[in-house]
Design an enzyme around this catalytic site. Sequence first.
Site, PDB file in Angstrom:
ATOM      1  N   TYR A 287       4.162   0.833 -14.160  1.00 25.52           N
ATOM      2  CA  TYR A 287       4.998   1.859 -13.524  1.00 25.52           C
ATOM      3  C   TYR A 287       5.816   2.626 -14.571  1.00 25.52           C
ATOM      4  O   TYR A 287       6.148   3.778 -14.374  1.00 25.52           O
ATOM      5  CB  TYR A 287       5.965   1.223 -12.515  1.00 25.52           C
ATOM      6  CG  TYR A 287       5.417   1.091 -11.116  1.00 25.52           C
ATOM      7  CD1 TYR A 287       4.234   0.407 -10.879  1.00 25.52           C
ATOM      8  CD2 TYR A 287       6.098   1.643 -10.029  1.00 25.52           C
ATOM      9  CE1 TYR A 287       3.741   0.268  -9.594  1.00 25.52           C
ATOM     10  CE2 TYR A 287       5.609   1.510  -8.740  1.00 25.52           C
ATOM     11  CZ  TYR A 287       4.430   0.824  -8.527  1.00 25.52           C
ATOM     12  OH  TYR A 287       3.945   0.689  -7.256  1.00 25.52           O
TER      13      TYR A 287
ATOM     14  N   LYS B  13      -3.565 -11.214 -13.877  1.00 24.16           N
ATOM     15  CA  LYS B  13      -4.984 -10.900 -14.052  1.00 24.16           C
ATOM     16  C   LYS B  13      -5.307 -11.230 -15.499  1.00 24.16           C
ATOM     17  O   LYS B  13      -5.808 -10.411 -16.269  1.00 24.16           O
ATOM     18  CB  LYS B  13      -5.205  -9.414 -13.701  1.00 24.16           C
ATOM     19  CG  LYS B  13      -6.630  -8.953 -13.715  1.00 24.16           C
ATOM     20  CD  LYS B  13      -7.494  -9.533 -12.599  1.00 24.16           C
ATOM     21  CE  LYS B  13      -8.934  -9.072 -12.769  1.00 24.16           C
ATOM     22  NZ  LYS B  13      -9.878  -9.800 -11.875  1.00 24.16           N
TER      23      LYS B  13
ATOM     24  N   ASP C 169      -6.813 -10.649  -7.634  1.00 26.77           N
ATOM     25  CA  ASP C 169      -7.870 -10.334  -6.667  1.00 26.77           C
ATOM     26  C   ASP C 169      -8.060 -11.495  -5.696  1.00 26.77           C
ATOM     27  O   ASP C 169      -8.152 -11.304  -4.475  1.00 26.77           O
ATOM     28  CB  ASP C 169      -9.187  -9.956  -7.376  1.00 26.77           C
ATOM     29  CG  ASP C 169      -9.560 -10.925  -8.505  1.00 26.77           C
ATOM     30  OD1 ASP C 169      -8.724 -11.792  -8.856  1.00 26.77           O
ATOM     31  OD2 ASP C 169     -10.687 -10.831  -9.034  1.00 26.77           O
TER      32      ASP C 169
ATOM     33  N   ASP D   2       3.377  -4.629  -5.618  1.00 27.03           N
ATOM     34  CA  ASP D   2       3.303  -3.484  -4.703  1.00 27.03           C
ATOM     35  C   ASP D   2       2.108  -3.640  -3.775  1.00 27.03           C
ATOM     36  O   ASP D   2       2.217  -3.525  -2.557  1.00 27.03           O
ATOM     37  CB  ASP D   2       3.188  -2.193  -5.528  1.00 27.03           C
ATOM     38  CG  ASP D   2       3.036  -0.980  -4.639  1.00 27.03           C
ATOM     39  OD1 ASP D   2       3.802  -0.871  -3.663  1.00 27.03           O
ATOM     40  OD2 ASP D   2       2.151  -0.148  -4.915  1.00 27.03           O
TER      41      ASP D   2
ATOM     42  N   ASP E 128       1.948  -4.939   0.573  1.00 24.75           N
ATOM     43  CA  ASP E 128       1.326  -4.232   1.704  1.00 24.75           C
ATOM     44  C   ASP E 128       0.323  -5.146   2.398  1.00 24.75           C
ATOM     45  O   ASP E 128       0.213  -5.174   3.622  1.00 24.75           O
ATOM     46  CB  ASP E 128       0.604  -2.968   1.214  1.00 24.75           C
ATOM     47  CG  ASP E 128       1.518  -1.755   1.237  1.00 24.75           C
ATOM     48  OD1 ASP E 128       2.726  -1.930   0.976  1.00 24.75           O
ATOM     49  OD2 ASP E 128       1.040  -0.637   1.514  1.00 24.75           O
TER      50      ASP E 128
HETATM   51  C1  IPM Z   1       7.003   0.282  -2.578  1.00 28.02           C
HETATM   52  C2  IPM Z   1       6.468   1.682  -2.610  1.00 28.02           C
HETATM   53  C3  IPM Z   1       6.903   2.332  -3.906  1.00 28.02           C
HETATM   54  C4  IPM Z   1       6.265   1.579  -5.050  1.00 28.02           C
HETATM   55  C5  IPM Z   1       6.648   3.829  -4.029  1.00 28.02           C
HETATM   56  C6  IPM Z   1       7.192   4.579  -2.878  1.00 28.02           C
HETATM   57  C7  IPM Z   1       7.161   4.382  -5.313  1.00 28.02           C
HETATM   58  O1  IPM Z   1       5.118   1.672  -2.424  1.00 28.02           O
HETATM   59  O2  IPM Z   1       8.195   0.100  -2.782  1.00 28.02           O
HETATM   60  O3  IPM Z   1       6.221  -0.631  -2.315  1.00 28.02           O
HETATM   61  O4  IPM Z   1       5.114   1.813  -5.407  1.00 28.02           O
HETATM   62  O5  IPM Z   1       6.932   0.713  -5.618  1.00 28.02           O
HETATM   63 MG    MG Z   2       4.306  -0.207  -1.901  1.00 31.59          MG
END
Ligand code: IPM
Ligand code: MG
Length: 576
Positions: free
Chosen positions: A349, A400, A434, A458, A462
């Site tokens: 990042y 990884k 993975d 990140d 999700d």
């Molecule tokens: C998160 C989001 C952020 C990230 C974005 C919005 C910059 O996806 O906090 O998970 O990638 O960290």
């Molecule tokens: Mg995210």
Amino acid sequence: MGKFTLLSGAAAPLMRINIDTEVVIPINRLISNKRGKLGPYCFEAWRYASDGSENPEFVLNKPRFREAKILVTGDNFGCGSSREHAVWSLSDFGFRCIIAPSFGDIFYWNCFQNGVLPIRLPEDAVTELAAEIEASEQALMTVDLQTQSITTPAGRKVAFMTDPERRSALLEGLDDIGMTLKLDAQIRTYRSKDRETRPWIYRREETPRVVRLLILAGDGVGSEILAEVRRVVEWFIAKRQLTVDLREELFGISAWKAYGDLMRQKTWDEIVAADAILFGATGSAEYNKIPAEARNVDQLLRIRKELDLFCNLRPVRTLPELCGSSTLRPEVIEGCDIMLVRELCGGIYFGKPRGRETLADGSERAVNTCMYTTAEIERIARAAFELARARSGRVCSVDKSNVLIETGGLWRDTVQALRDRHYPDISLTHMYVDNCAMQLVRAPKQFDVLLAENLFGDILSDCAAMVAGSLGMLPSASMGPIRPDGSRHALYEPIHGSAPDIAGKGVANPLGAIMSFALCLRFSMGLAQEADHLERSVVAAISHGARTADIAQLGEEGISTKAMGDAVLAELEQIQ
Ligand code: IPM
Ligand code: MG
């Protein structure tokens, strides 16, 4: 408390052993009689006959002992209950000094606390003294605490010993509190030095500080969900005396529209000054309309980096009511409780070099760099291990390292070395990212604390959202290092993002953001009980059927963002 230096007065002999505090002052006199008024009840059972008349035989009723200031008595005086009233009643009667072969322990120390001098003398000496008093006409004695000597009625000098500290306290007329206050300057110096070296010890002692709380609703559904969070914060201010200085600033596209600047200085100053930020979301197609040079810095990432919010916590818990909202089978996710710990200020990042360039043939080349240092890995791993100690003691670290042998290898080695050195009680496993993504949907219950670098965290968070039923449910906390005064920067945001497809429709789920405020109550304000109260209210709202579209059953219509806020507020009132 009066000073005790030289005492002259009559002495009374009361040569009985084991006089206990119940005899000195009976318990039924303690309730309605205050200190200063206990004299008449001192030795009540012996001083009065059952008809209330004085018993002329009792030594203290004899005329020459009525004004006695010194009591000469038998072994183990003041034994029994520890009531301080025993000393009070004796001193209300007029005694300032008690001489005996031994005392009940607590009674002995109570004497010093109340300006009465207890003197221990050998049994023979006490007997001899009592006989002398009986034989003398006026029974006058002198007790000199300076020289630690008694002058008997016959003019003999008898030496006694007193604990040196107690002696100087009596000489100065100080009880324990007074003695402690004498050291006030030293205590203050010690405490201010100690406060600097161990700030965390003092954090709880302080009266609740006004926490500066900044709302940055941001883009997309941000303003809709943060409006509900704001109502929740206001409920805590009104109903729970939460002491916050609540502020709000435009962020993102709305800031651009209002000020022609994505981050005006005033907003940045507010961000830096805030104790905690409640963040909505960032991301909108409208950014494309902004000149490239104005938007080439992502403002959320700038906040994370400049406030050094390296520690990102993403708790993922499955609520039984929401099992049906997940695409995963209920038996796979039921009872899941994962704490994802994501490194937030390093890795790809922020690594440099980064950039995009046009090559000679007109095509392009883009570069991002993943980079980590030992210190960056250690501090986030430490956070994960500490959290694990308060949970099941298990950490799974993700990397990884089979391909990214440099950053991945350093990550794995550093986490393992820290565990071996400082956290031998933690059970640490490693998993490739993975495989971890697959395991999260195959068997998520195997995980407790999951530790990951920035990009992997990140993606995996999700992925883990399906475990909770919906991305809309998940809160997060991002925290900086602890500063010397014990405070730390913190930002709380739902992990779902700006959801442009539903923005402006008033249907987004505000629970992720509301749960983020619960984390803020817990981590930035130290109000764990209030955080529990809010979390329980959210669960209750869901149990009672409140569902936005993202967590509604197929075919069921969801309620609005505001209606979900109403449901949580109603539960906040209800739940005890
Ligand atoms: C998160 C989001 C952020 C990230 C974005 C919005 C910059 O996806 O906090 O998970 O990638 O960290
Ligand atoms: Mg995210």
